[in-house]
Write a protein that holds these residues in place. Structure first.
Motif, short mmCIF file in Angstrom:
data_model
loop_
_atom_site.label_atom_id
_atom_site.label_comp_id
_atom_site.label_asym_id
_atom_site.label_seq_id
_atom_site.Cartn_x
_atom_site.Cartn_y
_atom_site.Cartn_z
N LEU A 271 3.30 2.11 -7.25
CA LEU A 271 2.17 3.04 -7.37
C LEU A 271 0.96 2.34 -7.97
N GLY A 272 1.23 1.53 -8.99
CA GLY A 272 0.15 0.81 -9.66
C GLY A 272 -0.53 -0.19 -8.75
N ARG A 273 0.25 -0.86 -7.94
CA ARG A 273 -0.33 -1.84 -7.00
C ARG A 273 -1.22 -1.13 -5.98
N ILE A 274 -0.80 0.04 -5.51
CA ILE A 274 -1.60 0.79 -4.55
C ILE A 274 -2.91 1.24 -5.20
N SER A 275 -2.82 1.79 -6.41
CA SER A 275 -4.02 2.26 -7.12
C SER A 275 -4.99 1.13 -7.37
N SER A 279 -8.64 0.61 -5.63
CA SER A 279 -9.78 0.63 -6.56
C SER A 279 -10.63 -0.61 -6.40
N ASN A 280 -9.99 -1.76 -6.27
CA ASN A 280 -10.74 -3.01 -6.10
C ASN A 280 -11.45 -3.06 -4.75
N LEU A 281 -10.79 -2.56 -3.71
CA LEU A 281 -11.42 -2.54 -2.39
C LEU A 281 -12.67 -1.66 -2.39
N LEU A 282 -12.65 -0.61 -3.20
CA LEU A 282 -13.78 0.31 -3.27
C LEU A 282 -14.82 -0.13 -4.30
N GLY A 283 -14.57 -1.27 -4.94
CA GLY A 283 -15.53 -1.80 -5.91
C GLY A 283 -15.63 -0.99 -7.19
N GLU A 286 -13.10 1.73 -12.56
CA GLU A 286 -12.11 2.68 -13.06
C GLU A 286 -11.05 2.86 -11.98
N GLN A 287 -9.80 3.00 -12.41
CA GLN A 287 -8.71 3.15 -11.47
C GLN A 287 -8.89 4.41 -10.63
N LEU A 288 -8.50 4.33 -9.37
CA LEU A 288 -8.60 5.48 -8.47
C LEU A 288 -7.68 6.60 -8.93
N PHE A 289 -6.49 6.23 -9.37
CA PHE A 289 -5.55 7.19 -9.96
C PHE A 289 -4.60 6.39 -10.85
N ASP A 290 -3.94 7.09 -11.75
CA ASP A 290 -2.96 6.46 -12.63
C ASP A 290 -1.55 6.61 -12.06
N PRO A 291 -0.70 5.59 -12.33
CA PRO A 291 -0.98 4.41 -13.14
C PRO A 291 -1.59 3.28 -12.30
N SER A 292 -2.43 2.48 -12.94
CA SER A 292 -2.84 1.22 -12.31
C SER A 292 -1.73 0.21 -12.51
N PHE A 293 -1.82 -0.91 -11.82
CA PHE A 293 -0.80 -1.95 -11.96
C PHE A 293 -0.74 -2.47 -13.39
N TYR A 294 -1.92 -2.58 -14.02
CA TYR A 294 -1.99 -3.08 -15.39
C TYR A 294 -1.44 -2.05 -16.37
N SER A 295 -1.84 -0.79 -16.20
CA SER A 295 -1.44 0.22 -17.18
C SER A 295 0.06 0.53 -17.12
N VAL A 296 0.67 0.41 -15.95
CA VAL A 296 2.09 0.71 -15.88
C VAL A 296 2.90 -0.31 -16.68
#
Length: 320
Positions: A271-275, A279-283, A286-296
């Motif tokens: 889930l974090g990898r997808i978020s 998020s990075n592709l959209l520039g 802030e993460q698109l949704f939680d969890p981000s890869f880092y926050s998980v």
């Protein structure tokens, strides 16, 4: 203008910077608050706080600051930077590394740098201190990458009596719009508290009261006891991830019952990898949704650092 008891605080409009301004103003320092966007109304009521509007990444920011001050500050507290889970490497480099080099070259008595406990990496710890914790090499985000680079640069380019490094963990307190908002936003949509991996919510969540961050910054500016050192900032009381969630529930969802569930870590990472990827592709920064890869990784790790050095600094604070 005399440079005695003057401090320049970058990132002064942010959560941590705001509290550092309060701390120095309370001790009757002349405070120059460098603010990029939002100006706290409180600052307008403090007679010893002077506002400088500008960005730490502006090419002429040092000329702008010294002109506004009519000289140089005695101390710089560098709290500006981007603390996020996602975003382009170049943005982190500009805000979290190049800006450090810019302001550290001011000929001041002391440079107090706000780094992060994330320089140790996001994994399980068990009470290690600043002297036994190496920098992480397998980094999950540009955020710790440039905090590490900044610390290395300071050690290589400034005498040890010219700098102090603070490494706050998960900072909370009045005005926090990051950690608390993310948890409240998630729980507003979720009927359960979700944990990931082997700890099942019993891992230490390294909360750090923002007032302590400000007090240790003041100690670093005022005395030589911690020159050339790094100081972990984390509350000495051990708070588990589940306990922290339930503290948020009690404050923001009084009377509402949440049960805790544990999801396999690999699901959280997916889930974090997808978020993070989206998020990075959209520039986004802030993460698109939680969890981000880092926050998980954050919420699934036992982030249990020693705070003995911080406690010494807080004892010193009582004498200042």
């Amino acid at each position: 203008m005399s440079s005695s008891n003057t401090v320049l605080i970058t990132g002064a409009g942010g959560f941590i910077g705001h509290h550092i301004v309060r701390e120095f103003a309370k001790h009757q320092w002349t405070v120059y608050a460098l603010i990029h966007r939002q100006l706290p109304e409180e600052f307008k009521q403090l007679p010893n706080v002077h506002i400088i509007k500008g960005s730490v990444t502006s090419p002429d920011i040092i000329d702008q600051v010294t002109k506004a001050m009519g000289g140089r500050p005695e101390v710089v507290v560098h709290a500006a930077g981007l603390a996020a889970d996602v975003g382009a490497d170049r943005i982190y480099k500009a805000l979290n590394f190049e800006s450090v080099k810019t302001f550290a070259t001011l000929p001041t008595r002391k440079f107090v740098y706000l780094s992060s406990s994330d320089v140790y990496g996001i994994k399980d710890f068990h009470g290690e201190d600043e002297d036994t914790l190496p920098f992480e090499t397998n980094l999950l985000s540009p955020y710790p990458k440039y905090k590490i680079e900044s610390e290395k640069w300071l050690r290589a380019n400034l005498p040890t009596d010219r700098y102090v490094i603070l490494r706050p963990a998960a900072v909370y307190g009045e005005g926090d719009k990051s950690i608390i908002n993310r948890i409240v936003g998630f729980l507003s949509l979720s009927p359960v508290i979700v944990h990931f991996g082997k700890w099942k919510g019993q891992n230490r969540w390294p909360v750090a009261a923002v007032e302590k961050v400000a007090q240790v910054a003041y100690v670093g500016a005022c005395c030589a006891d911690f020159d050339g050192q790094a100081i972990n900032i984390i509350d000495p009381e051990r708070t588990t991830m589940d306990e922290f969630y339930r503290q948020v529930v009690a404050e923001y969802f009084p009377g509402k019952k949440f049960r805790s569930i544990t999801v396999p870590f690999w699901i959280g990472k997916l889930l974090g990898r997808i978020s993070t990827t989206l998020s990075n592709l959209l520039g986004r920064t802030e993460q698109l949704f939680d969890p981000s890869f880092y926050s998980v990784h954050h919420v699934a790790s036992n982030l249990d650092f020693s705070c003995a050095c911080q406690e010494k600094a807080l004892e010193k604070y009582k004498t200042l």
